[in-house]
Design an enzyme around this catalytic site. Structure first.
Site: not given
Ligand code: MNH
Length: 458
Positions: A270, A398, A405
């Site tokens: 991502t 996010f 996220c």
């Molecule tokens: Mn990230 C959930 C987008 C970077 C860890 N992330 C989500 C969701 C989105 C998302 C959209 C929700 C998905 C859903 O509803 O099904 N995340 C991003 C984007 C970036 C990103 C666009 C970077 C740019 N994410 C990161 C990073 C980490 C991370 C860096 C960890 C180091 N994300 C997560 C985790 C979840 C999540 C863990 C799930 C959280 C939960 O459900 O409690």
């Protein structure tokens, strides 16, 4: 009388709309449907009905946590083979989610970014050195190098592990992870029988890849537990030591493994996608580069000293570049919701647990929310006054609600720091004639993006 939800004009028996989908670019195809069918419509995939939301007030409705919640359905649920009930793939009611959420929330706060800052900065400086050593003025493979960077960052800050990302060749873990992700993405909407006939090799390889990834992570956890590798203030240490404040219990090794694998998957491609798209736009917009550099030189100085944690939050314009990049190309381009109970959406009746796909790619370009020059890359859309003038549901890169996220601050800190450092050290030039094509493997990235990185002339 009930109005019927819009749908494609013709539909095949059994297969439904499956032939209209684009297996290579599923979300970009859905965004096209939004143009044709409007903000809310339904499609049918092999007997599975999916409601699609791509803009307007319907988005505000489906983000309402009282009536809707995250849905864990394919392809997201296919990741459970690898990440089990880890944060991203857990069902809403699974106890491992609440425990990991409680333990890890403080580790991802803005204040905690201070403890990851130095390692992030080091990795970014390694990337710059790698470009100076290997590129020598020739084009670099942007997506691949951004993947090296973000994987190295999450490996180091997450659990003190280096993938030796800035050496030629690829770490076996990285090979396995990219094959496993491709497998999940390519088998997203197929039927298991077809998979057996079409995918022999990939099907036999997948369990091996998953086993290798789990074993690697288990070894890292065991080494830290036994004291073989030193303690450090990272995500792993916090998971090993900090109990859930609600229950007083610490996380099991199994859950820690699931979270580590989750961070490697969710936190790496991502952020790499975001950085790749940002560099693409910078290569095309010299006036934006100039404004960014004015700010960077003022905030960070021009003596090349290491960037301090506090300085990153002051890079407001660079942050707007990041925000605008995530508007046009949200690297997680869509996510699933479901109705908590029987309800309505845009006036149409919705059954309990019905699946709804939110297409950010469409929402973030809805002219009703963004005006009529939605395709233009313009960081000033994120000036505070402009943000206040828009409804909150216009921009959700996010995600939303309890399952939004957890890594948001982490990704933003890393991205702003990386772009500032790259703009400090390099002049970025596009390859003439490059046309942006966007590749999807659950996340999105620019296809075959190469850019020339020349040491900056002042
Ligand atoms: Mn990230 C959930 C987008 C970077 C860890 N992330 C989500 C969701 C989105 C998302 C959209 C929700 C998905 C859903 O509803 O099904 N995340 C991003 C984007 C970036 C990103 C666009 C970077 C740019 N994410 C990161 C990073 C980490 C991370 C860096 C960890 C180091 N994300 C997560 C985790 C979840 C999540 C863990 C799930 C959280 C939960 O459900 O409690």
């Amino acid at each position: 009388a009930e109005q019927r939800m819009p749908r494609p004009s013709w539909r095949l028996p059994l297969l439904g709309d499956v032939l209209r989908l684009d297996p290579q670019r599923p979300v970009q195809r859905e965004a096209q449907f939004v143009q044709e069918l409007g903000d809310v419509f339904e499609i049918s995939i092999l007997g599975r009905k999916v409601i699609v939301v791509g803009g307007g007030d319907a988005a505000a409705e489906v983000f309402d946590e009282n009536r809707f919640a995250k849905a864990v359905v394919p392809p997201v649920s296919n990741l459970r083979e690898l990440a089990g009930d880890g944060l991203f793939t857990a069902f809403n009611s699974e106890p491992a989610w609440a425990q990991a959420h409680n333990v890890l929330m403080p580790a991802f706060s803005q204040a905690s970014m201070r403890s990851y800052h130095d390692a992030m900065a080091e990795c970014i400086d390694q990337l710059c050195a790698y470009w100076v050593d290997t590129a020598s003025g020739g084009p670099v493979d942007v997506s691949s190098d951004m993947n090296r960077l973000t994987l190295e960052v999450i490996g180091r800050t997450g659990f003190g592990y280096s993938f030796d990302s800035f050496t030629p060749g690829r770490h076996p873990f990285v090979e396995s992870m990219s094959r496993a992700m491709a497998y999940v993405s390519q088998t997203a909407n197929d039927v298991p029988v077809l998979r057996e006939i079409l995918g022999w090799k990939a099907m036999r390889q997948n369990p091996k890849d998953i086993a290798l990834m789990k074993t690697t992570v288990d070894q890292v956890i065991a080494a830290r537990r036994s004291g073989e590798t030193p303690r450090q203030d990272d995500l792993l240490q916090r998971m090993l030591e900090n109990p859930d404040p609600q229950t007083g219990e610490t996380m099991s090794d199994q859950s820690i493994r699931n979270q580590v694998l989750t961070f490697l998957i969710a936190g790496h491609e991502t952020t790499a996608g975001l950085l790749s798209f940002a560099l693409h736009y910078l290569s095309l917009n010299p006036e934006i580069v100039e404004r960014a550099r004015e700010e960077i030189d003022e905030v960070l100085g021009t003596d090349g000293a290491p960037v301090r944690f506090e300085q990153v939050a002051k890079l407001r314009y660079v942050r707007r570049i990041v925000d605008e990049t995530l508007r046009l190309w949200p690297s997680g381009p869509a996510f699933f919701r479901k109705a908590r109970q029987e309800t309505t959406l845009a006036g149409y009746p919705i059954r309990k647990s019905e699946t709804i796909l939110v297409v950010l790619l469409a929402l973030h370009r809805d002219p009703k929310l963004w005006g009529d020059d939605v395709e233009r890359f313009d960081p000033d859309r994120f000036l505070p006054a402009a943000v206040r003038a828009r409804p909150a549901h216009a921009y959700k890169p996010f995600g939303v609600g309890a399952r939004a996220c957890i890594g948001r601050q982490f990704a933003l800190h890393e991205a702003v720091l990386a772009l500032a450092r790259i703009l400090t050290h390099f002049d970025i030039a596009a390859i003439p004639g490059y046309e942006l094509k966007v590749e999807e493997l659950l996340t999105i990235r620019p296809k075959n993006l190469r850019l020339v990185m020349r040491p900056r002339k002042r």
